[in-house]
Write an enzyme that holds these catalytic residues in place. Structure first.
Site, PDB file in Angstrom:
ATOM      1  N   GLY A  49      11.978  35.366 -59.505  1.00 38.65           N
ATOM      2  CA  GLY A  49      11.289  36.403 -59.383  1.00 38.65           C
ATOM      3  C   GLY A  49      11.686  37.169 -57.878  1.00 38.65           C
ATOM      4  CG  ASP A  69      14.351  34.111 -66.583  1.00 41.07           C
ATOM      5  OD1 ASP A  69      15.238  34.405 -65.672  1.00 41.07           O
ATOM      6  OD2 ASP A  69      14.575  33.158 -67.415  1.00 41.07           O
ATOM      7  CE  LYS A 151      24.138  34.003 -60.838  1.00 45.94           C
ATOM      8  NZ  LYS A 151      22.999  33.231 -60.118  1.00 45.94           N
TER       9      LYS A 151
END
Length: 199
Positions: A49, A69, A151
């Site tokens: 988080g 998630d 990413k």
């Protein structure tokens, strides 16, 4: 304990962030100015988080953030955040309704990473697959002019991935924050100014 862990790990604890990854997003935002007050943000791979908390601060009380998630988190979030423990690529009805209620988003960001095997080629391929799926979701959910950050593990496919984003965005850059571990193979693709999908 290594110096980078001392500095960023302890700093995160002192500033009440659940992970040191928050400083990577701070560097990206400082360099590229992703966030503004009142924006709507979708955070893919949000647990534990840290990115969610930082972005929630940046968009302020008038902004909204949806974090998703497959792992739960015990992190307490402010009122402008909703966190769902779901597979973000699923057709889960609650997830779909949450996305539909906020879309189009101003920013879609992904700090997702695969479970690593230690086999370089395998890990890179799995990271690329996650980034491709994140991109496909982002271009369906972003508003024109919106931003996408993902990413990705460095490897031979990163250039093709970034090149594939160029027709869709005004600017596409690869960026490695100073707060990334020096031995880490991660980099971040930052795509700014979504043009919209071709007709």
């Amino acid at each position: 304990m290594k110096k980078y862990r001392d500095h960023y790990f302890l700093k995160a604890k002192q500033e009440n962030y659940p992970a040191r990854s928050v400083y990577k997003l701070q560097e990206i935002d400082k360099r590229f100015t992703l966030f503004k007050s009142g924006q709507k943000v979708l955070d893919l791979g949000a647990a534990p988080g840290s990115w969610t908390l930082w972005a929630a601060e940046r968009v302020g009380p008038s902004g909204r953030l949806l974090g998703v998630d497959i792992q739960e988190t015990r992190t307490g979030f402010p009122g402008n955040v909703r966190f769902l423990c779901r597979d973000v690529f699923s057709e889960d009805p609650e997830l779909m309704a949450a996305m539909d209620g906020l879309a189009p988003f101003d920013v879609v960001m992904s700090d997702m990473a695969p479970s690593t095997t230690g086999i370089k080629f395998t890990d890179q391929a799995r990271s690329l697959e996650l980034c491709e799926r994140a991109r496909d979701l982002a271009v369906r959910r972003l508003r024109p002019g919106g931003h996408f950050v993902a990413k990705i593990f460095e490897g031979p496919d990163v250039k093709a991935y970034t090149d594939g984003l160029r027709p869709l965005f005004e600017s596409v850059k690869a960026f490695k924050p100073k707060s990334s571990r020096s031995e880490s193979k991660e980099t971040f693709v930052v795509a700014l100014g979504f043009r919209g999908l071709p007709e």
